[in-house]
Design a protein around this motif. Structure first.
Motif, PDB file in Angstrom:
ATOM      1  N   ALA A   1      17.304  -2.637   2.484  1.00  0.00           N
ATOM      2  CA  ALA A   1      15.879  -2.786   2.630  1.00  0.00           C
ATOM      3  C   ALA A   1      15.291  -3.543   3.859  1.00  0.00           C
ATOM      4  O   ALA A   1      14.443  -3.282   4.602  1.00  0.00           O
ATOM      5  CB  ALA A   1      14.944  -2.857   1.520  1.00  0.00           C
ATOM      6  N   GLY A   2      15.709  -4.837   3.594  1.00  0.00           N
ATOM      7  CA  GLY A   2      15.204  -5.871   4.485  1.00  0.00           C
ATOM      8  C   GLY A   2      14.649  -7.127   3.858  1.00  0.00           C
ATOM      9  O   GLY A   2      14.175  -6.995   2.594  1.00  0.00           O
TER      10      GLY A   2
ATOM     11  N   ARG B   1      13.275   1.837   2.690  1.00  0.00           N
ATOM     12  CA  ARG B   1      13.348   1.225   3.978  1.00  0.00           C
ATOM     13  C   ARG B   1      13.082   2.430   5.018  1.00  0.00           C
ATOM     14  O   ARG B   1      12.239   2.235   6.019  1.00  0.00           O
ATOM     15  CB  ARG B   1      14.701   0.828   4.269  1.00  0.00           C
ATOM     16  CG  ARG B   1      15.033   0.592   5.604  1.00  0.00           C
ATOM     17  CD  ARG B   1      14.619  -0.527   6.351  1.00  0.00           C
ATOM     18  NE  ARG B   1      14.821  -0.661   7.705  1.00  0.00           N
ATOM     19  CZ  ARG B   1      14.704  -1.847   8.540  1.00  0.00           C
ATOM     20  NH1 ARG B   1      14.134  -2.757   7.841  1.00  0.00           N
ATOM     21  NH2 ARG B   1      14.852  -1.608   9.818  1.00  0.00           N
ATOM     22  N   GLU B   2      13.574   3.500   4.615  1.00  0.00           N
ATOM     23  CA  GLU B   2      13.314   4.871   5.563  1.00  0.00           C
ATOM     24  C   GLU B   2      11.922   5.084   5.430  1.00  0.00           C
ATOM     25  O   GLU B   2      11.178   5.406   6.626  1.00  0.00           O
ATOM     26  CB  GLU B   2      14.324   5.706   5.388  1.00  0.00           C
ATOM     27  CG  GLU B   2      14.135   6.890   6.432  1.00  0.00           C
ATOM     28  CD  GLU B   2      15.016   8.042   6.156  1.00  0.00           C
ATOM     29  OE1 GLU B   2      15.864   7.954   5.375  1.00  0.00           O
ATOM     30  OE2 GLU B   2      14.541   9.158   6.877  1.00  0.00           O
TER      31      GLU B   2
ATOM     32  N   GLN C   1       0.828  -1.150   0.111  1.00  0.00           N
ATOM     33  CA  GLN C   1      -0.159  -0.007  -0.015  1.00  0.00           C
ATOM     34  C   GLN C   1       0.897   1.210  -0.081  1.00  0.00           C
ATOM     35  O   GLN C   1       1.717   1.510   0.907  1.00  0.00           O
ATOM     36  CB  GLN C   1      -0.869  -0.031   1.299  1.00  0.00           C
ATOM     37  CG  GLN C   1      -2.222  -0.720   1.251  1.00  0.00           C
ATOM     38  CD  GLN C   1      -3.167  -0.067   2.312  1.00  0.00           C
ATOM     39  OE1 GLN C   1      -2.649   0.753   3.173  1.00  0.00           O
ATOM     40  NE2 GLN C   1      -4.243  -0.530   2.252  1.00  0.00           N
TER      41      GLN C   1
ATOM     42  N   ARG D   1       9.303   3.275   4.819  1.00  0.00           N
ATOM     43  CA  ARG D   1       8.503   2.247   5.511  1.00  0.00           C
ATOM     44  C   ARG D   1       8.575   2.623   7.222  1.00  0.00           C
ATOM     45  O   ARG D   1       7.597   2.612   8.122  1.00  0.00           O
ATOM     46  CB  ARG D   1       9.064   0.701   5.392  1.00  0.00           C
ATOM     47  CG  ARG D   1       8.001  -0.268   6.020  1.00  0.00           C
ATOM     48  CD  ARG D   1       8.830  -1.565   6.446  1.00  0.00           C
ATOM     49  NE  ARG D   1       9.483  -1.299   7.722  1.00  0.00           N
ATOM     50  CZ  ARG D   1       9.967  -2.210   8.300  1.00  0.00           C
ATOM     51  NH1 ARG D   1      10.096  -3.472   8.125  1.00  0.00           N
ATOM     52  NH2 ARG D   1      10.690  -2.013   9.210  1.00  0.00           N
ATOM     53  N   ASP D   2       9.768   2.976   7.493  1.00  0.00           N
ATOM     54  CA  ASP D   2      10.098   3.028   8.925  1.00  0.00           C
ATOM     55  C   ASP D   2       9.300   4.405   9.560  1.00  0.00           C
ATOM     56  O   ASP D   2       8.697   4.258  10.320  1.00  0.00           O
ATOM     57  CB  ASP D   2      11.728   3.310   9.226  1.00  0.00           C
ATOM     58  CG  ASP D   2      12.374   2.218   9.172  1.00  0.00           C
ATOM     59  OD1 ASP D   2      11.603   0.865   9.198  1.00  0.00           O
ATOM     60  OD2 ASP D   2      13.367   1.888   9.045  1.00  0.00           O
TER      61      ASP D   2
ATOM     62  N   GLU E   1      11.743  -8.476   3.754  1.00  0.00           N
ATOM     63  CA  GLU E   1      10.556  -8.340   3.355  1.00  0.00           C
ATOM     64  C   GLU E   1      10.496  -7.902   1.761  1.00  0.00           C
ATOM     65  O   GLU E   1       9.644  -8.278   1.032  1.00  0.00           O
ATOM     66  CB  GLU E   1       9.426  -7.667   4.251  1.00  0.00           C
ATOM     67  CG  GLU E   1       9.872  -6.187   4.353  1.00  0.00           C
ATOM     68  CD  GLU E   1      10.624  -6.148   5.776  1.00  0.00           C
ATOM     69  OE1 GLU E   1      11.869  -6.892   5.810  1.00  0.00           O
ATOM     70  OE2 GLU E   1      10.430  -5.567   6.897  1.00  0.00           O
TER      71      GLU E   1
ATOM     72  N   GLN F   1      17.665   2.298   0.495  1.00  0.00           N
ATOM     73  CA  GLN F   1      17.546   2.769   1.837  1.00  0.00           C
ATOM     74  C   GLN F   1      16.276   3.949   1.873  1.00  0.00           C
ATOM     75  O   GLN F   1      15.816   4.091   2.838  1.00  0.00           O
ATOM     76  CB  GLN F   1      18.793   3.819   1.995  1.00  0.00           C
ATOM     77  CG  GLN F   1      20.067   3.134   2.415  1.00  0.00           C
ATOM     78  CD  GLN F   1      21.385   3.948   2.594  1.00  0.00           C
ATOM     79  OE1 GLN F   1      21.577   4.709   2.064  1.00  0.00           O
ATOM     80  NE2 GLN F   1      22.421   3.363   3.471  1.00  0.00           N
TER      81      GLN F   1
ATOM     82  N   THR G   1       6.236   5.476   7.692  1.00  0.00           N
ATOM     83  CA  THR G   1       4.868   5.339   7.431  1.00  0.00           C
ATOM     84  C   THR G   1       4.314   4.003   7.313  1.00  0.00           C
ATOM     85  O   THR G   1       3.024   4.016   7.706  1.00  0.00           O
ATOM     86  CB  THR G   1       4.554   5.971   6.011  1.00  0.00           C
ATOM     87  OG1 THR G   1       5.110   5.060   4.878  1.00  0.00           O
ATOM     88  CG2 THR G   1       5.275   7.489   5.706  1.00  0.00           C
ATOM     89  N   GLY G   2       5.209   3.222   7.615  1.00  0.00           N
ATOM     90  CA  GLY G   2       4.351   1.707   7.585  1.00  0.00           C
ATOM     91  C   GLY G   2       4.266   1.138   6.158  1.00  0.00           C
ATOM     92  O   GLY G   2       4.026   0.022   5.879  1.00  0.00           O
TER      93      GLY G   2
END
Lengths: 494, 313
Positions: free
Chosen positions: B271-272, B236-237, B3, B239-240, B274, B233, B242-243
């Motif tokens: 990124a991770g 990833r950031e 999303q 996501r950190d 996921e 990056q 806003t999710g």
């Protein structure tokens, strides 16, 4: 929303598991290294039994398995080594044309490169550091040191030290266990390039790469006596640095031992260089390139398990970004892979000795007792061997022992500051002065800070970068003299 | 599953500029060092087998030539469905990427396969056309059945500091996409600095990109490890903060299995894990696929088959 909390929330610091890309074990082969059951010192071009008849065991710190028995050299052996070095100095090496000396050094450098994999594996076995570091840092840097100084051998008149600088004589050199071969290279390469001969004592817990280096000297046809390796513990070292036949003493190691050596050498007329401990500060301003600063802080303290005299063991964070920075730092530290040092994907290896592990534990316990908050990377420790997980202390103040004393392990102490003046004051408020790092995207602030730091090396937006052309050494209790570069030659030329 | 959180439209170019220039700087030397460090990760045996299959499933099999024909697209579609005719266990690729006028052909050739059709749009690769033309291009591709749209940003506007124009175009194209996923091509080779790559990444993400993509493949350098690292990056950031999860697609210059695996290692560690999913990481490539298949066969059989045992489409 996928329901994940942002970094710093409940899962911050948890290892990222269940990755579709779990790295399979990728161990480097041990087959290239053939260990002898016992090793004798290398004196006058020969490996001959030590007169003491005593041996000590060197262990693999990652497994606790014994690797080999190594001779303990006593007075007679050190005498013999110094005499051999004197003879080689007076009859062969001192008067050999620089270009000829350079050829030997080039040859040694090339053999180090040719045997790099073997050396890397041996160093990892004996020291416990990850193979990726021995392979990518220790061994190539050691070769680079010989290449660099080979180039100086016939150009000493242009080093700015007079028109015809002369060698000093016989050099007594004692190196530590954290970078066994690299520290040997830092000592032996400039000594030989300048026309001196050397007697070197490796650390008692990591003697094997120095003995392999002795073999390399033979392979390079280096004249007997130019390089001598005497093995043993503290007493052997005392005999060597106190030997009246030595003209110059060079020591890298702890400040405590360095003090003792300075006392022993005082008044003897011997020249002395000391490269001792440190409590390096990494200053991160609020306008730093954050992701790269996090990376540099991690490299600064966790490279080589923090067994680095110039480690950035104090992180000075500008208060306005402290919280966010620490979230990212913990996230990054959680990714470090601790385990089998021979695995190519290992980031953190074993602690070199049980004694060192004890010291790290003691200081970490003191940190908690004094009120700092410990955070430890969530990694499983192997059952056998010496291990300490990457640890970050927050809430540290200048008064805490973990802010003042060298821990020499994977332990970071985090302090905060509000203004550039405060950052510099805190960074300099230590008995040491070996290294510092500054992180800012603003050039003027970088220069302002670097000018005020009392440290031998100041890294600008990077950390733990080494080059044989760059002089390295300390202020205050971090020692005196420089190693590497043109400045480093000064210690070996009269 | 993913999303995007489209940020509110910026009030002015000034506001947008302040945000983008307020992002922390990127130190190019540090990024290069980190990328080089990750390139030494050793991915062997079971990990390599998993990585190769994952990489195959992430490929956007691409043909973007002036000489493209329906026949060429149909051949590519056949390859996408079943990359290795000799080995049915080889998974299909993620998507086939074509020019917008060939979408209908691709959709027909891929019906029922699960392989998506992606179309470049918005006056690819230069992006130099009036907005109306770009939107018409997009709408046509979506109407013909494209599930994914790869748009290019207006690099001229970006470099001139007219961030608002870039933002508005992305928002307009996003709207024209409807249900189709939007990949925003930054053409990082023309943005020149990693600071710009980070700013363009954030700009695209906030304007509604489902994916940020490095390059058109027409400009060199394309997907360098440093560029991909900075974009990883950014997601990833994001996501950190806003999710929400935004995907990344390197395109151009990834030709070997080793390149692909190095990209997956960066995804994993920057990124991770996921992001190790075709829904969040794609590789835009053409010649890469055969190298992946060759390595895949070697892992399975222990011998390297010759290149003639794999199809050229």
């Amino acid at each position: 929303m996928d329901g994940r909390p942002p970094a710093g929330g409940a899962d911050a610091g948890a290892p990222r598991t269940g990755s579709p890309l779990e790295y399979a074990p990728a161990p480097e082969s041990r087959a290239q290294v053939v260990l002898e059951p016992g090793y004798e010192p290398f004196i006058d071009g020969e490996f001959a039994p030590a007169k003491t008849g005593e041996y000590l065991t060197t262990w693999n710190p990652a497994t606790g398995e014994p690797l080999a028995e190594v001779a303990v050299c006593g007075e007679a052996d050190v005498d013999r080594a110094v005499a051999a070095a004197r003879r080689a100095y007076e009859t062969v090496w001192r008067d050999m044309p620089g270009a000829e000396r350079g050829k030997y050094l080039f040859r040694i450098a090339r053999i180090i490169q040719e045997r790099s994999r073997e050396i890397a594996v041996l160093e990892t076995l004996d020291n416990g550091k990850p193979i990726k570091e021995t392979r990518d840092a220790d061994v190539p840097l050691a070769a680079a040191h010989f290449f660099y100084h080979a180039g100086w051998a016939d150009k000493l008149a242009y080093a700015g030290l007079g028109r015809d600088p002369r060698p000093v004589g016989v050099c007594a050199q004692v190196v530590p266990w954290n970078f066994p071969l690299l520290m040997l290279a830092w000592k032996i390469a400039p000594a030989l390039a300048a026309g001196n001969t050397a007697v070197l004592k490796p650390a008692e817990t990591t003697p094997l790469s120095a003995l392999l280096f002795a073999e390399i000297c033979r392979e390079a046809d280096l004249p007997p006596g130019v390089v001598n390796i005497v093995t043993g513990a503290g007493e052997t070292g005392r005999l060597l640095v106190g030997h009246p036949g030595a003209d110059k003493v060079a020591f890298t190691g702890s400040t405590g031992v360095g003090r003792g050596i300075a006392r022993a050498v005082a008044g003897t007329g011997k020249r002395l260089t000391l490269e001792l401990g440190g409590k390096g500060a990494n200053i991160v301003y609020d306008d730093a390139a954050v992701d790269q600063a996090v990376e540099g802080v991690v490299t600064g303290i966790f490279f080589n398990q923090g067994h680095v005299c110039c480690a950035g063991s104090r992180l000075l964070l500008q208060e306005s970004i402290a919280e966010e920075f620490l979230d990212r730092l913990r996230d990054r530290v959680s990714l470090l892979r601790l385990g089998d040092p021979l695995d190519k994907n290992t980031d953190i290896g074993a602690i070199n000795s049980a004694a060192q592990l004890e010291r790290i534990r003691e200081l970490a316990a003191a940190g908690e007792a004094e009120g700092a908050e410990a955070w430890t990377a969530p990694c499983a420790l192997p059952e056998r061997g010496n291990w300490f997980p990457p640890t970050v202390f927050t809430g540290v103040t200048q008064a805490h022992r973990i802010a003042r004393e060298e821990i020499f392990g994977p332990v970071l102490s985090v302090l905060t500051f509000r203004t550039p003046d405060e950052a510099v004051a805190k960074a300099n408020n230590t008995p040491y002065g070996l290294s510092a790092g500054v992180w800012t995207e603003k050039g003027s602030r970088m220069l302002w800070t670097a000018q005020r730091l009392r440290a031998g090396v100041v890294w600008s937006n990077t950390f733990n970068e080494f080059d044989p052309a760059s002089p390295f050494g300390g202020y205050k209790e971090s020692g005196y003299g420089r190693e590497g570069g043109r400045h480093g030659l000064e210690a070996y030329l009269g | 599953m993913q999303q995007t959180a489209i940020a509110e439209a910026p009030a002015s170019n000034r506001a947008l500029r302040d945000f983008l220039h307020g992002l922390p700087g990127v130190d190019e030397v540090g990024v290069a060092k980190r990328a080089a460090g990750l390139a030494t990760r050793s991915v062997k045996t079971t990990a390599k087998a998993a990585a190769i299959d994952l990489a195959v499933r992430m490929v956007d099999l691409t043909t973007l030539e002036g000489a493209d024909t329906p026949g060429k697209v149909r051949a590519l579609a056949a390859k996408a469905r079943r990359p290795d005719p000799a080995d049915p266990s080889a998974p299909p690729v993620a998507a086939v990427c074509v020019y917008s006028d060939l979408v209908a052909t691709a959709v027909q050739a891929l019906r029922g396969s699960g392989v998506a059709v992606a179309s470049v749009a918005t006056a690819f690769p230069a992006g130099r056309a009036p907005l109306e033309a770009k939107l018409a291009d997009t709408r046509r591709a979506v109407a013909d059945g494209a599930a994914e749209i790869d748009m290019v940003i207006d690099r001229g506007a970006f470099l001139a500091g007219d961030y608002l124009k870039v933002d508005e175009e992305i928002r307009a194209v996003k709207e024209a996409c409807g249900a189709a996923h939007l990949k925003v091509i930054l053409e990082t080779g023309e943005l020149a600095t990693l600071d710009n790559v980070r700013r363009a990444s954030w700009l695209a993400i906030r304007a509604g990109a489902d994916f940020i993509k490095t390059s058109t493949g027409k400009v060199s350098p394309a997907a360098t490890p440093q560029t991909v690292l900075v974009m990883l990056q950014a997601v990833r950031e994001h996501r950190d903060r806003t999710g929400a999860l935004v995907g990344v697609k390197p395109a151009g210059g990834i030709r070997t299995t080793k390149d692909a695996v190095r990209n997956l290692v960066m995804v994993n560690e920057i990124a991770g894990p996921e992001w190790l999913d075709p829904a969040l990481f794609r590789i835009g490539a053409s010649s890469l696929l055969n190298d992946l298949l060759m390595q895949r066969t070697r892992l399975g059989t222990g011998t390297y088959p010759g290149p003639d045992y794999f199809t050229i489409d």
